[in-house]
Design an enzyme around this catalytic site. Sequence first.
Site, short mmCIF file in Angstrom:
data_model
loop_
_atom_site.label_atom_id
_atom_site.label_comp_id
_atom_site.label_asym_id
_atom_site.label_seq_id
_atom_site.Cartn_x
_atom_site.Cartn_y
_atom_site.Cartn_z
N CYS A 86 -46.29 0.99 30.12
CA CYS A 86 -46.26 -0.35 30.72
C CYS A 86 -46.97 -1.37 29.83
O CYS A 86 -46.53 -2.52 29.71
CB CYS A 86 -46.87 -0.34 32.12
SG CYS A 86 -48.59 0.22 32.20
N HIS A 102 -51.86 -0.77 35.73
CA HIS A 102 -50.54 -1.25 35.31
C HIS A 102 -50.69 -2.57 34.57
O HIS A 102 -51.67 -3.30 34.74
CB HIS A 102 -49.64 -1.44 36.53
CG HIS A 102 -48.19 -1.63 36.17
ND1 HIS A 102 -47.48 -0.72 35.43
CD2 HIS A 102 -47.32 -2.64 36.46
CE1 HIS A 102 -46.23 -1.15 35.29
NE2 HIS A 102 -46.12 -2.31 35.88
N ASP A 139 -42.43 -7.15 36.28
CA ASP A 139 -42.78 -5.74 36.16
C ASP A 139 -41.83 -5.04 35.18
O ASP A 139 -40.62 -5.02 35.40
CB ASP A 139 -42.71 -5.08 37.54
CG ASP A 139 -43.46 -3.77 37.60
OD1 ASP A 139 -43.44 -3.03 36.61
OD2 ASP A 139 -44.07 -3.49 38.65
#
Length: 364
Positions: free
Chosen positions: A55, A159, A177
């Site tokens: 991520c 994240h 995201d």
Amino acid sequence: MTLQSIYRRPLPEELVAFASDEGRRLFREALATGHMENFFALAEQFHTQADPAFCGLGSLVVVLNALAIDPGRLWKGPWRWFHEELLDCCSPLDRVREKGLSMDELACLAQCNGADVRVERASIDRLREDVIRAARSPREPMLVASYSRRTLGQTGDGHFSPVGGYHPERDLVLLLDVARFKYPPHWVPLAKLHAAMQPVDPESGAPRGWVVLTRRASASALVFSISTRSGVDDLVRALTLDMRPALAEAADARAAIGAFARAIGAAGDVIELREAEAPEHVRAAESVRDALRATETHRIAGDDAAAALALAAPDATWSVVGEEVRAELASLLERDRAAAALAPEIRRMREQLEALARFASRRC
């Protein structure tokens, strides 16, 4: 035992999916107020992370490409483009695949790859200011948020996501995201996002936060790019602790550079120096190499990599050298760094090494 597969997860009720009716309405309203200007550059580069642990790398790929930074290295064929596989400066990809990235490590990677960065773990007011400034600008700055998914009611924990816009009336942040296989881009209340930045990251021992990225004003020929195959700690140790005994015994500047070159040679593949591959960089690369090979540092070191690293090494590398020798050494290195073709490249390498050293010191 059969492994159950997963196709995305539902968002918690307080978060609004970007493509939902409400999410599209929020987009139109934010666009009308001028708080979606950064969205378009990010949307052009929007990318799904290439591995479940990537991520941070995926977010950085989106932002570096949105900032239109030329990596100066080939991705595939003739194309120079950021992809996760190029982002191995501060930590080997296998380690990232196993443990992910800390926020400081992401900032280090950004610094090594052509961005100026500012790491923030500050107040909610500072977060709002930075989000608004990014949202109202078509290109820079860009923001990457580091937060705990658990605090937002999502599964998982640490994240990263690029910030893609802001809704001023409802104080909502659009998180793009990069784990699109898990959650879609979504709107989140800014206060909840800030709260999700407060839990301590067990890897770094510090709260999460956000990274502000802009394009570096001065580019270089990118002849050399420093990478760490086994890890940043090994690189920093090679440039400091491992060579201290030999440097401490150096009687003059030549002896210090010679000791440095031998230590770099002994470090093996801890340090990888990549030369320019793109045709339009070849002439610049030749100019840099010619200027490097004309220096006294190169004549002593006898090697391109060792000479370039000696010129770029942080001051801490030479801290154990005697005072008189250090003064002689500083004069020699400063003179050699001044060559017009060489100076930008050495400055670039020095910035990378300093970013790596700062990152390593924060982990200690």
